[in-house]
Design an enzyme around this catalytic site. Structure first.
Site, short mmCIF file in Angstrom:
data_model
loop_
_atom_site.label_atom_id
_atom_site.label_comp_id
_atom_site.label_asym_id
_atom_site.label_seq_id
_atom_site.Cartn_x
_atom_site.Cartn_y
_atom_site.Cartn_z
N GLY A 248 -4.70 -2.27 5.37
CA GLY A 248 -4.10 -3.41 5.04
C GLY A 248 -4.69 -4.79 5.13
O GLY A 248 -4.69 -5.46 4.28
N ARG A 249 -5.16 -5.08 6.43
CA ARG A 249 -5.66 -6.67 6.75
C ARG A 249 -7.08 -6.59 6.12
O ARG A 249 -7.80 -7.73 6.28
CB ARG A 249 -5.74 -6.62 8.04
CG ARG A 249 -6.37 -5.82 9.05
CD ARG A 249 -5.97 -5.92 10.44
NE ARG A 249 -6.58 -4.83 11.23
CZ ARG A 249 -5.75 -3.62 11.60
NH1 ARG A 249 -4.70 -3.37 10.93
NH2 ARG A 249 -6.43 -2.77 12.39
N GLU B 243 -4.84 -7.61 15.09
CA GLU B 243 -4.15 -6.11 15.01
C GLU B 243 -5.44 -5.41 15.07
O GLU B 243 -5.27 -4.27 15.27
CB GLU B 243 -3.58 -6.35 13.20
CG GLU B 243 -2.62 -5.44 13.24
CD GLU B 243 -1.89 -5.49 12.01
OE1 GLU B 243 -2.42 -5.51 10.97
OE2 GLU B 243 -0.58 -5.15 12.05
N LYS C 138 0.65 -1.29 -0.06
CA LYS C 138 0.05 -0.14 0.08
C LYS C 138 0.91 1.41 -0.01
O LYS C 138 0.52 1.99 -0.74
CB LYS C 138 -0.93 0.10 1.18
CG LYS C 138 -1.94 1.19 1.30
CD LYS C 138 -2.77 0.77 2.48
CE LYS C 138 -3.55 2.09 2.77
NZ LYS C 138 -4.70 1.83 3.88
N HIS D 216 -3.92 -34.41 17.47
CA HIS D 216 -2.90 -35.42 17.81
C HIS D 216 -1.86 -34.42 18.26
O HIS D 216 -0.75 -34.75 18.76
CB HIS D 216 -2.30 -35.91 16.69
CG HIS D 216 -3.21 -36.89 16.00
ND1 HIS D 216 -3.48 -38.15 16.54
CD2 HIS D 216 -4.33 -36.94 15.30
CE1 HIS D 216 -4.42 -39.03 15.84
NE2 HIS D 216 -5.17 -38.01 15.01
N LYS E 221 9.35 -0.91 14.52
CA LYS E 221 10.01 -0.49 13.26
C LYS E 221 10.77 0.56 13.38
O LYS E 221 12.06 0.51 12.77
CB LYS E 221 8.70 -0.24 12.30
CG LYS E 221 7.84 -1.09 12.06
CD LYS E 221 6.85 -0.33 10.71
CE LYS E 221 5.68 -1.12 10.52
NZ LYS E 221 4.53 -0.45 9.62
N GLU F 275 10.45 -4.61 4.62
CA GLU F 275 10.55 -5.82 4.10
C GLU F 275 10.31 -6.05 2.66
O GLU F 275 10.93 -6.86 2.02
CB GLU F 275 9.68 -7.05 5.14
CG GLU F 275 9.91 -7.07 6.44
CD GLU F 275 9.34 -5.99 7.32
OE1 GLU F 275 9.07 -4.65 6.90
OE2 GLU F 275 9.10 -6.30 8.50
C1 G6Q Z 1 -2.71 -4.10 8.35
C2 G6Q Z 1 -1.36 -3.51 8.45
C3 G6Q Z 1 -0.23 -4.23 7.85
C4 G6Q Z 1 0.43 -3.94 6.62
C5 G6Q Z 1 1.79 -4.14 6.18
C6 G6Q Z 1 2.32 -3.93 4.78
O1 G6Q Z 1 -3.75 -3.90 8.35
O2 G6Q Z 1 -1.50 -2.28 7.98
O3 G6Q Z 1 -0.05 -5.31 8.06
O4 G6Q Z 1 -0.48 -4.48 5.61
O5 G6Q Z 1 2.63 -3.48 7.20
O6 G6Q Z 1 1.83 -2.60 4.44
P1 G6Q Z 1 2.20 -2.23 3.10
O7 G6Q Z 1 1.06 -2.86 2.19
O8 G6Q Z 1 1.99 -0.59 3.08
O9 G6Q Z 1 3.44 -2.62 2.55
#
Ligand code: G6Q
Length: 543
Positions: free
Chosen positions: A270-271, A356, A208, A387, A507, A214
């Site tokens: 994001g989620r 989250e 996003k 199990h 972070k 990462e």
């Molecule tokens: C979700 C968070 C988080 C996000 C990641 C990736 O709700 O905001 O998990 O999706 O940190 O972020 P980017 O899509 O900006 O790389």
């Protein structure tokens, strides 16, 4: 809505008093008292059947929980979300994942603009692109057909796509190999590309913000891998990289043509983004029609959530039961147990969605809560868990409400497998609820000293969700069910399920430590003594 007075509210107080009356009741008693319980304590919507009879509730409990939802203004909050109001107040954003699955022609206005046409414009662009990759019309730099699609993203830009890919693998194009790289650990990238031809590999960089450490580290490594593999010509990036992002400037800076960028909007968290362009890798894998069927499933559940009375509303019922256990029985965790191998990543996906979202200890007003909020979610597909950790659910000291998820039909009918699988699911819920008394154990001729070890207390609650078959539409319904349950829980607790400030501090500190690990000269370390010693030891071990 006042958020800080939850525990003083009349509905809460009534539930506390009621809890004192019913907490000691055993599910054996509740079932004995009402032979119709297994039919009555159920709800069905959108092709999902929810059996919540094996919960430690009476009809009165449900009335009081529904009253709590009403008192907490759930109806108004649902309407506000669907209207596009900026209910994510700490980030001043609307929360409109429901717009991502709104059919063409529906109208949802944010800041004076109907967002639905834009959603479909992106979906059309995605479908065109996915179609070209799948048909072989989109070729790599050297004219080879794309055989490998690698999504690079993390968190919300990974967990939804990989879960959906695994869930819908049966419907995927097996000629395409799909990989998902998320971890900054180089093992992840190295194993994903092992044995692959750069000339046949397409990377979907999903971020996003397009700034996530990462993802950008992995994306740069991927670019180097492709460029090196294709003779060092940078122009090859255009045919081997596409981007999913809201940040055109950063995408351009990376070297991806913004014509090959698929956008979305700040009102998609994001989620909650797997239905947006973040789902591009899913769409390439399963095809546009299946992706659209999944969106239709989401939308059907959205409509049910928006319109059904709370007492018949699947997400609301599940949320209220979660609140009942978390706040009145002090349950700390909840297990999600899909009896469907294709849902193997569903618990991991739900961990982000639930934890989250509702892992918060401050209300919308900024007050500290004096009650439990989001539980710890965990799980594994059945029957594997049986199990391993089921022992603790059956006989341990913790109360762990379980969600069993099963399907009437299997996509791979082989011999007796499916009946055996489902028999196990039904048996586990039954065993948890009813257990086995000391008398029953003795009646089997068990030695007296072993009796206490072989007793199952029972009274361990569960929901069972039964659907026909795992298909794209059903997957959409199931995910939306949990999304709206999470929202409902957050509303009861008066917290904001849509921000995630708790991920920021680590972070920032990592950015400070990276140069301390990389510098040639020993840095002057100013952390606590433990962190200083660990950094110094790491440097020594690496020298
Ligand atoms: C979700 C968070 C988080 C996000 C990641 C990736 O709700 O905001 O998990 O999706 O940190 O972020 P980017 O899509 O900006 O790389």
């Amino acid at each position: 809505m006042s958020t800080s007075t939850l525990t003083d509210s009349p509905a809460w107080k009534a539930l506390q008093a009621h809890h004192a009356e019913v907490a000691g009741l055993h599910l054996r008693q509740l079932f004995a008292a009402d032979p119709t319980r297994g039919d009555r304590f159920t709800a069905e919507a959108c092709g999902l059947y929810l059996d919540y009879a094996k919960n430690r509730v009476t009809g009165r409990t449900l009335e009081l929980l529904v009253a709590l939802a009403a008192e907490r203004g759930l109806r108004g909050r649902i309407d506000a979300m669907f209207r596009g109001e900026k209910i994510n107040t700490t980030e001043n954003r609307a929360v409109l994942h429901v717009a991502l699955r709104a059919p063409r022609g529906e109208k949802i206005v944010v800041d004076g603009e109907d967002v639905v046409p834009g959603v479909h414009e992106v979906l059309d662009k995605m479908a065109d692109f996915a179609g070209r990759v799948r048909s072989g019309a989109w070729l790599g730099h050297t004219g080879r057909k794309i055989r490998n699609v690698i999504n690079i993203g993390i968190g919300g830009s990974d967990l939804g796509p990989v879960m959906a890919y695994e869930a819908l693998k049966f419907y995927s194009d097996r000629a395409l190999r799909c990989e998902f790289v998320s971890n900054v650990d180089s093992d992840d990238f190295a194993e994903a590309v092992r044995g692959l031809e750069p000339a046949e590999t397409l990377f979907v960089i999903s971020s996003k913000t397009f700034t996530t450490l990462e993802t950008m580290t992995n994306a740069r490594t991927a670019r180097d891998w492709v460029v090196a593999g294709l003779g060092g010509d940078e122009s090859c990036v255009a045919r081997h990289f596409v981007a999913v992002s809201t940040n055109a400037e950063k995408v351009r800076e990376f070297g991806i043509d913004t014509a090959n960028m698929f956008g979305f909007w700040d009102w998609v968290g994001g989620r909650y983004s797997m239905d947006s362009a973040i789902g591009l890798s899913t769409m390439v894998a399963v095809g546009p029609d299946n992706f659209h069927a999944m969106l239709a499933g989401f939308h059907e559940m959205d409509e049910h959530f928006r319109t059904a009375p709370f007492g018949e509303n699947l997400p609301v019922l599940m949320a209220l039961l979660a609140v009942w256990y978390g706040d009145f029985f002090d349950a700390q965790t909840a297990a999600v147990l899909p009896y469907e191998q294709y849902l193997k990543r569903f618990p991991a996906y739900l961990q982000q969605l639930t934890m989250e979202s509702n892992g918060k200890s401050v209300t919308l007003d900024g007050d500290h809560v004096d009650y439990n909020t989001g539980a710890i979610y965990w799980g594994e597909p059945g029957t594997n868990g049986q199990h391993s950790f089921y022992q603790l659910i059956h006989q341990g000291t913790h109360l762990i409400p379980c969600d069993f998820i099963g399907f009437a039909k299997t996509l791979n009918p082989i011999g007796r497998h499916h009946d055996i699988l489902l028999a196990n699911m039904f048996a586990q819920a039954e065993a948890l609820a009813f257990g086995k008394t000391a008398e029953e154990v003795r009646a089997e001729g068990t030695r007296e000293d072993l009796v206490p070890h072989r007793v199952f207390e029972g009274n361990r609650p569960s929901n069972t969700i039964l659907a026909e078959v795992i298909d794209p539409k059903t997957l959409g319904k199931l995910i939306a069910l949990y999304e709206h349950s999470v929202f409902t829980q957050g509303t009861i607790w008066g917290i904001n399920p849509f921000d995630q400030w708790g991920v920021e501090l680590g972070k920032v500190l990592a950015q400070r430590i990276i140069p301390e690990l990389e510098s040639q000269d020993a840095p002057e370390l100013k952390h606590d003594s433990s962190t200083n010693a660990l950094i110094a030891r790491y440097r020594r071990m690496n020298s």
